[in-house]
Write a protein that holds these residues in place. Structure first.
Motif, mmCIF file in Angstrom:
data_model
loop_
_atom_site.group_PDB
_atom_site.id
_atom_site.type_symbol
_atom_site.label_atom_id
_atom_site.label_comp_id
_atom_site.label_asym_id
_atom_site.label_seq_id
_atom_site.Cartn_x
_atom_site.Cartn_y
_atom_site.Cartn_z
ATOM 1 N N ASP A 231 0.812 -1.204 0.000
ATOM 2 C CA ASP A 231 0.000 0.000 0.000
ATOM 3 C C ASP A 231 0.853 1.265 0.000
ATOM 4 O OD1 ASP A 231 -2.356 -1.287 -0.110
ATOM 5 O OD2 ASP A 231 -2.707 -1.323 2.048
ATOM 6 N N THR A 232 2.160 1.149 0.210
ATOM 7 C CA THR A 232 3.041 2.309 0.231
ATOM 8 C C THR A 232 3.258 2.783 -1.196
ATOM 9 O OG1 THR A 232 4.125 1.452 2.191
ATOM 10 C CG2 THR A 232 5.275 3.166 0.963
ATOM 11 N N SER A 233 2.678 3.936 -1.540
ATOM 12 C CA SER A 233 2.688 4.389 -2.931
ATOM 13 C C SER A 233 3.580 5.603 -3.179
ATOM 14 C CB SER A 233 1.245 4.738 -3.350
ATOM 15 O OG SER A 233 0.724 5.723 -2.486
ATOM 16 N N VAL A 234 4.380 6.008 -2.191
ATOM 17 C CA VAL A 234 5.214 7.193 -2.376
ATOM 18 C C VAL A 234 6.198 7.031 -3.515
ATOM 19 C CG1 VAL A 234 6.910 8.698 -1.282
ATOM 20 C CG2 VAL A 234 4.934 7.879 0.021
ATOM 21 N N PRO A 235 6.929 5.883 -3.606
ATOM 22 C CA PRO A 235 7.853 5.741 -4.738
ATOM 23 C C PRO A 235 7.146 5.775 -6.082
ATOM 24 C CG PRO A 235 8.316 4.134 -3.018
ATOM 25 C CD PRO A 235 7.006 4.767 -2.672
ATOM 26 N N VAL A 236 5.914 5.236 -6.137
ATOM 27 C CA VAL A 236 5.166 5.254 -7.387
ATOM 28 C C VAL A 236 4.840 6.679 -7.795
ATOM 29 C CG1 VAL A 236 3.055 4.492 -8.521
ATOM 30 C CG2 VAL A 236 4.215 2.987 -6.902
ATOM 31 N N VAL A 237 4.388 7.500 -6.834
ATOM 32 C CA VAL A 237 4.044 8.889 -7.137
ATOM 33 C C VAL A 237 5.264 9.652 -7.616
ATOM 34 C CG1 VAL A 237 3.196 11.051 -6.157
ATOM 35 C CG2 VAL A 237 2.135 8.888 -5.498
ATOM 36 N N SER B 5 -5.442 -10.042 -19.896
ATOM 37 C CA SER B 5 -4.910 -8.796 -20.440
ATOM 38 C C SER B 5 -5.626 -7.566 -19.883
ATOM 39 C CB SER B 5 -5.013 -8.803 -21.966
ATOM 40 O OG SER B 5 -6.364 -8.911 -22.383
ATOM 41 N N ARG B 6 -6.839 -7.748 -19.354
ATOM 42 C CA ARG B 6 -7.586 -6.598 -18.841
ATOM 43 C C ARG B 6 -6.973 -6.029 -17.560
ATOM 44 N NH1 ARG B 6 -11.735 -3.939 -20.558
ATOM 45 N NH2 ARG B 6 -13.181 -2.860 -19.170
ATOM 46 N N LYS B 7 -6.015 -6.725 -17.014
ATOM 47 C CA LYS B 7 -5.328 -6.196 -15.835
ATOM 48 C C LYS B 7 -4.625 -4.890 -16.158
ATOM 49 C CE LYS B 7 -1.127 -8.875 -16.697
ATOM 50 N NZ LYS B 7 -0.268 -9.992 -16.231
ATOM 51 N N ASN B 8 -4.308 -4.657 -17.436
ATOM 52 C CA ASN B 8 -3.663 -3.401 -17.826
ATOM 53 C C ASN B 8 -4.589 -2.213 -17.597
ATOM 54 O OD1 ASN B 8 -1.226 -4.605 -18.754
ATOM 55 N ND2 ASN B 8 -2.253 -5.202 -20.658
ATOM 56 N N VAL B 9 -5.903 -2.422 -17.753
ATOM 57 C CA VAL B 9 -6.868 -1.353 -17.485
ATOM 58 C C VAL B 9 -6.857 -1.017 -16.003
ATOM 59 C CG1 VAL B 9 -9.286 -0.672 -17.644
ATOM 60 C CG2 VAL B 9 -8.284 -2.104 -19.428
ATOM 61 N N VAL B 10 -6.832 -2.051 -15.160
ATOM 62 C CA VAL B 10 -6.784 -1.834 -13.709
ATOM 63 C C VAL B 10 -5.477 -1.162 -13.322
ATOM 64 C CG1 VAL B 10 -6.959 -2.954 -11.454
ATOM 65 C CG2 VAL B 10 -8.262 -3.852 -13.375
ATOM 66 N N SER B 11 -4.396 -1.553 -13.959
ATOM 67 C CA SER B 11 -3.098 -0.942 -13.661
ATOM 68 C C SER B 11 -3.090 0.540 -13.986
ATOM 69 C CB SER B 11 -1.992 -1.652 -14.444
ATOM 70 O OG SER B 11 -1.897 -3.002 -14.076
ATOM 71 N N CYS B 12 -3.708 0.914 -15.103
ATOM 72 C CA CYS B 12 -3.785 2.335 -15.464
ATOM 73 C C CYS B 12 -4.566 3.121 -14.419
ATOM 74 C CB CYS B 12 -4.442 2.494 -16.831
ATOM 75 S SG CYS B 12 -3.424 1.950 -18.219
ATOM 76 N N ALA B 13 -5.610 2.512 -13.881
ATOM 77 C CA ALA B 13 -6.411 3.199 -12.866
ATOM 78 C C ALA B 13 -5.653 3.362 -11.558
ATOM 79 C CB ALA B 13 -7.708 2.429 -12.615
ATOM 80 N N GLY B 14 -4.587 2.590 -11.368
ATOM 81 C CA GLY B 14 -3.829 2.680 -10.135
ATOM 82 C C GLY B 14 -2.634 3.597 -10.195
ATOM 83 N N VAL B 15 -2.437 4.293 -11.322
ATOM 84 C CA VAL B 15 -1.268 5.164 -11.462
ATOM 85 C C VAL B 15 -1.390 6.404 -10.577
ATOM 86 C CG1 VAL B 15 -0.022 6.644 -13.072
ATOM 87 C CG2 VAL B 15 -0.708 4.340 -13.767
ATOM 88 N N CYS B 16 -2.489 7.121 -10.696
ATOM 89 C CA CYS B 16 -2.709 8.320 -9.886
ATOM 90 C C CYS B 16 -4.196 8.640 -9.898
ATOM 91 C CB CYS B 16 -1.903 9.513 -10.419
ATOM 92 S SG CYS B 16 -2.438 10.092 -12.045
ATOM 93 N N ARG B 17 -4.582 9.626 -9.110
ATOM 94 C CA ARG B 17 -6.001 9.964 -8.996
ATOM 95 C C ARG B 17 -6.579 10.446 -10.317
ATOM 96 N NH1 ARG B 17 -7.715 13.747 -4.104
ATOM 97 N NH2 ARG B 17 -6.858 11.891 -3.066
ATOM 98 N N ASN B 18 -5.825 11.236 -11.071
ATOM 99 C CA ASN B 18 -6.306 11.749 -12.350
ATOM 100 C C ASN B 18 -6.589 10.620 -13.323
ATOM 101 O OD1 ASN B 18 -6.939 13.600 -14.413
ATOM 102 N ND2 ASN B 18 -4.825 13.587 -15.151
ATOM 103 N N TRP B 19 -5.650 9.681 -13.433
ATOM 104 C CA TRP B 19 -5.847 8.536 -14.321
ATOM 105 C C TRP B 19 -7.031 7.693 -13.852
ATOM 106 C CZ3 TRP B 19 -1.614 5.919 -17.466
ATOM 107 C CH2 TRP B 19 -0.710 6.881 -17.971
#
Length: 407
Positions: free
Chosen positions: A39-45, A77-91
């Motif tokens: 759940d630690t998302s600081v490096p991702v941001v 392959s639809r996991k890529n859609v979920v991954s895009c939604a997890g990038v940031c709040r805007n996405w």
């Protein structure tokens, strides 16, 4: 750069970044300690801010995400859609606008899709794997006709807990943490002592007028369960009743389900059913105060008597068994499962909408839920509008209980 190469570049860069978050969000977390790390998302941001995607024009970003959503229409392959939604709040907000509910898209994408009504006019094909050793049941989205863990997308897990006066099935989004205290707990199924009447509880309200029910399990919470992130509500969403077979007549079980949150008009052309829009992590303060100690003045609530004619008069959707036919050559009761059921079992059933008043119409002939055996511990589960995968799963779980008085 072409759109195709742009999308491939995006998948390569952000697929690995948000993979961990994706695993936790849709039931792939392994342990409580691992979830804290994931759940630690600081490096991702920080990585996102430093990438070239942060300055992408909104119109171009939306176009790219729409193309990804359209091209990745099936799992895995639809996991890529979920991954895009997890990038940031805007996405995430853009992806949520693009991805349609299962009623319109016939796709299960986010965890909330499991609480939303299925598609109209077509069945979502799933299957249930039973683990006898630990009394656990796993729901998978069937990607093909073969029923195998490697060929399915995990959706839900349920664990059976036998109590002195009832049986509980705790339902979770996490296949490795099926407990009332899990942050992925989304509801439960509770039976009476005989296993003839069941009540389905949702952890969050399905509509604004839903009333929370205080049960013994919600009052006597363990220390592990006292967390502001746990949705502790018990909102009744369905009642299931199996008819007693006092005369011992031959034939399949007779069952009836009353959906507390779905109007009977939902199966008619133009009818609608309540649709949840997000999974809530509610604070305990939003519910009535709980007593954490056993009190002689507080007793567990008895289960409601189940479906009744009064419920149908209120305009609620009632589901009943589709009548089977007796096959003289096979000497058994038969239903047309269109090849989805291969093993005869008393657990097999098909549910259709019961007419509220007057004769049945064409809409009352459509199979809303069917469940049947295909192997020793493998069962198919197909459902459609107006019920959700969560509701269908709980109804099927009720069929696993032994019902001596009903057979």
């Amino acid at each position: 750069m072409s759109f195709k190469s742009l999308i491939q570049d995006m998948r390569g860069e952000f697929g690995s970044i948000s993979r961990k978050g994706f695993d936790v969000r849709f039931g792939y977390g392994r342990s409580r300690s691992q979830r804290v790390v994931q759940d630690t998302s600081v490096p991702v941001v920080d990585a996102f801010k430093q990438s070239c995607w942060a300055s992408m024009p909104p119109e171009l970003l939306r176009d790219v995400l729409m193309r990804i959503e359209q091209s990745e229409d099936t799992w895995p392959s639809r996991k890529n859609v979920v991954s895009c939604a997890g990038v940031c709040r805007n996405w995430r907000e853009i992806v949520k606008e693009i991805v349609k509910v299962p009623e319109l898209s016939s796709k299960l994408t986010f965890p909330i899709s499991l609480k939303q009504p299925g598609p109209r006019g077509s069945l979502v094909q799933c299957y249930i794997m039973r683990n006898r050793s630990n009394q656990t049941y796993y729901l998978y989205l069937g990607l093909n006709q073969a029923a195998s863990n490697d060929d399915g997308k995990f959706l839900l897990a349920a664990k059976r807990f036998r109590r002195p006066t009832c049986t509980d099935y705790i339902i979770s989004l996490n296949c490795d943490d099926v407990s009332r205290g899990s942050t992925t707990y989304i509801g439960k199924l509770r039976s009476n002592f005989l296993g003839t009447k069941f009540t389905v509880y949702d952890a969050q309200p399905t509509n604004p007028g839903a009333q929370v029910t205080r049960t013994r399990s919600s009052r006597l919470l363990s220390l592990k369960q006292v967390s502001p992130r746990i949705p502790s509500g018990n909102y009744p969403v369905a009642h299931i009743s199996y008819e007693l077979n006092v005369l011992g007549s031959r034939g399949p079980r007779r069952m009836q389900c009353v959906m507390d949150a779905i109007p009977a008009s939902a199966v008619e052309p133009g009818g609608t059913a309540p649709t949840q829009t997000e999974l809530l992590h509610s604070n305990l303060d939003s519910f009535p105060s709980f007593s954490f100690f056993r009190s002689k003045s507080i007793r567990a609530e008895s289960l409601p008597s189940g479906p009744s004619s009064a419920a149908q008069k209120e305009g609620l959707l009632a589901l009943k068994n589709k009548a089977p036919r007796w096959h003289e050559q096979l000497q058994c009761w038969c239903l047309n499962f269109n090849g989805r059921v291969t093993v005869a079992s008393v657990k097999n059933f098909q549910l259709v909408a019961a007419p509220e008043n007057g004769p049945a119409g064409p809409e009352h002939e459509n199979v809303i839920l069917q469940f049947g055996k295909v192997g020793k511990d493998v069962f198919t589960m197909d459902y459609q509008y107006p019920i959700s995968a969560f509701q269908a799963f709980t109804i099927c779980l009720s069929s696993f209980d032994t019902k001596i008085a009903c057979e």
